[in-house]
Design a protein around this motif. Structure first.
Motif, PDB file in Angstrom:
ATOM      1  N   VAL A 316     -46.623   3.908  49.336  1.00  0.00           N
ATOM      2  CA  VAL A 316     -47.519   3.491  48.259  1.00  0.00           C
ATOM      3  C   VAL A 316     -48.127   2.160  48.696  1.00  0.00           C
ATOM      4  O   VAL A 316     -47.405   1.230  49.046  1.00  0.00           O
ATOM      5  N   GLN A 317     -49.467   2.080  48.674  1.00  0.00           N
ATOM      6  CA  GLN A 317     -50.156   0.905  49.210  1.00  0.00           C
ATOM      7  C   GLN A 317     -51.036   0.272  48.133  1.00  0.00           C
ATOM      8  O   GLN A 317     -51.589   0.970  47.276  1.00  0.00           O
ATOM      9  N   ASP A 318     -51.144  -1.073  48.197  1.00  0.00           N
ATOM     10  CA  ASP A 318     -51.997  -1.785  47.256  1.00  0.00           C
ATOM     11  C   ASP A 318     -53.401  -1.947  47.849  1.00  0.00           C
ATOM     12  O   ASP A 318     -53.717  -1.392  48.909  1.00  0.00           O
ATOM     13  N   ARG A 319     -54.247  -2.708  47.164  1.00  0.00           N
ATOM     14  CA  ARG A 319     -55.638  -2.839  47.596  1.00  0.00           C
ATOM     15  C   ARG A 319     -55.788  -3.596  48.910  1.00  0.00           C
ATOM     16  O   ARG A 319     -56.833  -3.512  49.555  1.00  0.00           O
ATOM     17  N   ASP A 320     -54.760  -4.335  49.303  1.00  0.00           N
ATOM     18  CA  ASP A 320     -54.784  -5.022  50.605  1.00  0.00           C
ATOM     19  C   ASP A 320     -54.228  -4.138  51.709  1.00  0.00           C
ATOM     20  O   ASP A 320     -54.007  -4.614  52.834  1.00  0.00           O
ATOM     21  N   LEU A 321     -53.979  -2.846  51.388  1.00  0.00           N
ATOM     22  CA  LEU A 321     -53.418  -1.860  52.312  1.00  0.00           C
ATOM     23  C   LEU A 321     -51.989  -2.200  52.714  1.00  0.00           C
ATOM     24  O   LEU A 321     -51.492  -1.706  53.731  1.00  0.00           O
ATOM     25  N   CYS A 322     -51.316  -3.058  51.921  1.00  0.00           N
ATOM     26  CA  CYS A 322     -49.925  -3.407  52.190  1.00  0.00           C
ATOM     27  C   CYS A 322     -49.010  -2.347  51.562  1.00  0.00           C
ATOM     28  O   CYS A 322     -49.246  -1.899  50.436  1.00  0.00           O
ATOM     29  N   VAL A 323     -47.978  -1.955  52.292  1.00  0.00           N
ATOM     30  CA  VAL A 323     -47.039  -0.938  51.823  1.00  0.00           C
ATOM     31  C   VAL A 323     -46.038  -1.594  50.873  1.00  0.00           C
ATOM     32  O   VAL A 323     -45.263  -2.466  51.273  1.00  0.00           O
ATOM     33  N   VAL A 324     -46.076  -1.182  49.599  1.00  0.00           N
ATOM     34  CA  VAL A 324     -45.167  -1.754  48.601  1.00  0.00           C
ATOM     35  C   VAL A 324     -43.956  -0.853  48.359  1.00  0.00           C
ATOM     36  O   VAL A 324     -42.923  -1.321  47.888  1.00  0.00           O
ATOM     37  N   THR A 397     -58.028   2.677  35.966  1.00  0.00           N
ATOM     38  CA  THR A 397     -58.198   1.821  37.140  1.00  0.00           C
ATOM     39  C   THR A 397     -57.178   2.197  38.212  1.00  0.00           C
ATOM     40  O   THR A 397     -55.997   2.382  37.909  1.00  0.00           O
ATOM     41  N   VAL A 398     -57.641   2.305  39.457  1.00  0.00           N
ATOM     42  CA  VAL A 398     -56.743   2.629  40.567  1.00  0.00           C
ATOM     43  C   VAL A 398     -55.968   1.368  40.942  1.00  0.00           C
ATOM     44  O   VAL A 398     -56.545   0.390  41.409  1.00  0.00           O
ATOM     45  N   SER A 399     -54.642   1.406  40.743  1.00  0.00           N
ATOM     46  CA  SER A 399     -53.806   0.242  41.076  1.00  0.00           C
ATOM     47  C   SER A 399     -53.201   0.366  42.465  1.00  0.00           C
ATOM     48  O   SER A 399     -53.074  -0.613  43.194  1.00  0.00           O
ATOM     49  N   HIS A 400     -52.828   1.586  42.838  1.00  0.00           N
ATOM     50  CA  HIS A 400     -52.232   1.830  44.144  1.00  0.00           C
ATOM     51  C   HIS A 400     -52.694   3.200  44.646  1.00  0.00           C
ATOM     52  O   HIS A 400     -53.254   3.994  43.878  1.00  0.00           O
ATOM     53  N   VAL A 401     -52.435   3.468  45.907  1.00  0.00           N
ATOM     54  CA  VAL A 401     -52.761   4.766  46.503  1.00  0.00           C
ATOM     55  C   VAL A 401     -51.511   5.310  47.180  1.00  0.00           C
ATOM     56  O   VAL A 401     -50.834   4.602  47.933  1.00  0.00           O
ATOM     57  N   LEU A 402     -51.199   6.575  46.866  1.00  0.00           N
ATOM     58  CA  LEU A 402     -50.088   7.270  47.509  1.00  0.00           C
ATOM     59  C   LEU A 402     -50.585   7.918  48.793  1.00  0.00           C
ATOM     60  O   LEU A 402     -51.600   8.613  48.794  1.00  0.00           O
TER      61      LEU A 402
END
Length: 648
Positions: A316-324, A397-402
């Motif tokens: 799962v990644q945030d808008r900075d493309l960091c894996v959370v 709103t898109v918060s994260h991307v799977l």
């Protein structure tokens, strides 16, 4: 396991313009346990799919009107989860590969092998079954989460009632002095008791009596599990001493010795003179809440096990493309993410990848697919297929991307193996083709000699035929070696002789096509180390492409090919220049790519790839200079044999 046990009577739409094939496939599929629907053309197939929505589509590629590729595209646009199996003839391999690019599930060739067809149907049926199971599991899990969340919300509402206890204190002071107060206590939903200033029970509601017995006049401490423990004070005693509200988690002992976890809230009731008169105790049973929490915790652990046991790398990644968040497979292959961006974990680079699907999902709030090469924590190169899906908040709103990454390295290795097989077949066919052209040239000489009674020409032509037949025999004997990967069988050959042989091989075809074929071997000195069959195959293919380029250029008044061979600075340079149709930049960039052809149906897309591979294995290189309508120049550079300087 039989096919029918995998699909529970899945329906299959059979699309073929040949009635015999449709009926044969219908019989086979019904024996496998499928329900079948027939369509005689692509237009009817799309119409039936819109109305019946079959799970599987089995369609021929070559059909009049709307072909199989068009049917595949429309069906995928109408129902992306539909599984489409393509039927191709042996000559339709390029179209079959194109169908895979449009998300076809599989393809089988004609004549149709029952076992291969059953395997393909098993594979797509299993995929449909797994997709349904995942969907059902997800729906059940979401329903369970909603149910437990609602229960927790209800429990929190009950706990919120403790915030008004101090306000109830004054009201209960009045109720306690009224003989009718007992009528109010049975209506209260919690365990409610009133204590005097000495922390003894004065009265309690019916729920308290039923659970803890009649404790009127007894110490309030006796209802608690820790009563008598050194240094411990009951909530009632602590509230009495501090004359302030107390809110604690405790365990009470019921009349039947059952342990009861509660949230105890005690509020002091201060009289008009400022003295402590009573204490209001309300204990909330949290047994059910804890049970729900434990059940929710078990559900979460079950979901985590499902999340971690999936054989795909999920993050799962945030808008900075960091894996959370990442599952066990991701951590095993790419390490602990620790908030690092995915491009560092996947490719050890500091900037995002081009056409990043995660960024695309953030932009358009839609799923995306992407294929790329990554490097694992152990330094292993892998081909992965990436799927992304946006995770939205309540407001959309898109918060994260799977992101789900599937390892398809074995599939790509299989494709490479098939490509190698194609290279071998192409190399052999081009080698035989060159020898056949040489035999054709010798036969042409014999015919001309017979026509003019020229015995010398007849003898030269027959010598060429015999010589090339010997080459043909050696080529056929070498097929067993070409079926395996091997290095070129190098031997020294005079550069001038090699050049004359190549010119002789192609000159006949150029002459028949009316093309001026000019040669210059005056500086072809020395010798080169080559595998004569493989090298000749590559060079003849390039020369034949020059002939074809001239034939495609119908605007030229005269077609001409210049073939020069010379030794220069320790290199053998073969220059082939034509005034043919020429090439644009895209064609030049892709001309040595496997299965790429600018000749349309007239080309296989193998020849130039094979030629480049052969020249490279000989330590040579190919430089191409071309422009549309300006012709093409090929410069093939080969190393001169070191022993050439010692040759007479």
């Amino acid at each position: 396991m039989s096919t029918s046990s995998l699909h529970d009577k899945l329906s299959v739409l059979i699309v073929d313009d040949e009635q015999d094939i449709r009926e044969m496939l219908e019989i086979l599929l019904q024996e496998f346990g499928f329900a079948t629907i027939l369509a005689a053309d692509g237009f009817k197939a799309v119409e039936i799919f819109q109305s019946s929505r079959p799970s599987i589509v089995l369609t021929d590629i070559k059909m009049p009107g709307k072909d199989g590729i068009a049917v595949l595209k429309e069906i995928k646009s109408l129902g992306p989860e539909a599984e489409v199996i393509m039927i191709s003839g042996h000559g339709d391999m390029q179209l079959a590969i194109q169908s895979l690019k449009h998300d076809a599930a599989d393809f089988i060739t004609k004549p149709i092998d029952e076992e291969l067809l059953e395997i393909a149907l098993k594979k797509v049926s299993e995929r449909i079954r797994l997709r349904r199971q995942v969907r059902e599991h997800t729906e059940n899990l979401e329903a369970l989460v909603r149910e437990k969340s609602a229960a927790l919300v209800e429990m929190e509402r009950k706990l919120a009632a403790t915030q008004i206890m101090e306000g109830m204190g004054q009201a209960l002071t009045i109720l306690a002095s009224d003989p009718a107060a007992g009528d109010y206590f049975p209506e209260m939903p919690f365990y409610v008791a009133i204590h005097d200033a000495a922390s003894n029970v004065v009265t309690a509601n019916q729920a308290y009596h039923r659970r803890f017995g009649d404790r009127a006049g007894q110490s309030s401490c006796g209802a608690y599990e820790r009563c008598g423990e050194p240094g411990w004070k009951s909530p009632v005693r602590e509230a009495a001493e501090s004359q302030a509200s107390i809110h604690r988690h405790e365990t009470m002992i019921a009349a039947d010795q059952t342990r009861l976890p509660v949230i105890a809230h005690v509020s002091p009731v201060i009289g008009a003179a400022g003295e402590l008169e009573l204490l209001l105790e309300i204990a909330v049973d949290v047994s059910e809440m804890r049970r729900l929490q434990e059940e929710l915790s078990r559900t979460q652990r079950k979901f985590e096990r499902f999340f971690n046991t999936v054989p795909c790398a999920i993050s799962v990644q945030d808008r900075d493309l960091c894996v959370v968040e990442a599952n066990a497979t991701f951590r095993r292959d790419f390490g602990n993410p620790e908030g690092r961006p995915c491009h560092q974990l996947y490719k050890h680079r500091d900037v995002p990848c081009d056409d990043c699907p995660v960024q695309a999902s953030f932009v358009d709030n839609a799923p995306h697919q992407y294929e790329t090469m990554v490097t694992t924590l152990a330094g292993e190169q892998r081909n992965i297929l990436v799927w992304t899906a946006p995770l939205t908040e309540a407001d959309g709103t898109v918060s994260h991307v799977l992101e789900v990454s599937t390892d398809i390295t074995q599939i790509r290795q299989l494709q490479d193996h098939l490509a190698s097989l194609g290279i071998m077949l192409g190399s052999m066919s081009h080698g035989v083709k060159g020898l056949l052209m040489a035999i054709d040239g010798g036969a042409y000489r014999v015919d001309k000699g017979l026509e003019k009674g020229d015995l010398q020409r007849i003898g030269a032509g027959w010598k060429t035929v015999r010589h090339r037949l010997d080459h043909m025999r050696r080529t056929i004997m070498d097929i067993l070696y070409y079926s395996k990967s091997r290095e070129p069988n190098l031997a020294p050959h005079l550069l001038h002789s090699v050049a004359e042989y190549l010119a002789e091989t192609v000159a006949t075809k150029a002459d028949k096509a009316g093309i001026v074929f000019h040669t210059d071997f005056s500086q072809a000195d020395g010798q080169i180390l080559i595998d004569d069959i493989a090298f000749s195959s590559a060079m003849v293919n390039i020369l034949e492409n020059a002939v074809d380029a001239c034939l495609f250029n119908r605007g030229a008044k005269e077609h001409r090919i210049d073939f020069h061979v010379a030794e220069s600075d320790g290199q053998a340079v073969f220059t082939i220049q034509d005034n043919g149709i020429g090439m644009d930049q895209e064609t030049k960039d892709n001309m040595f790519t496997l299965f790429f052809s600018s000749k349309g149906a007239l080309g296989t897309g193998i020849g130039m790839f094979v030629a480049n591979e052969i020249i490279s294995r000989h330590g040579g290189s190919i430089i191409v200079d071309s422009a549309p309508g300006q012709g093409t120049i090929f410069r093939i550079t080969m190393p001169i044999s070191p022993s050439a300087a010692q040759s007479p």
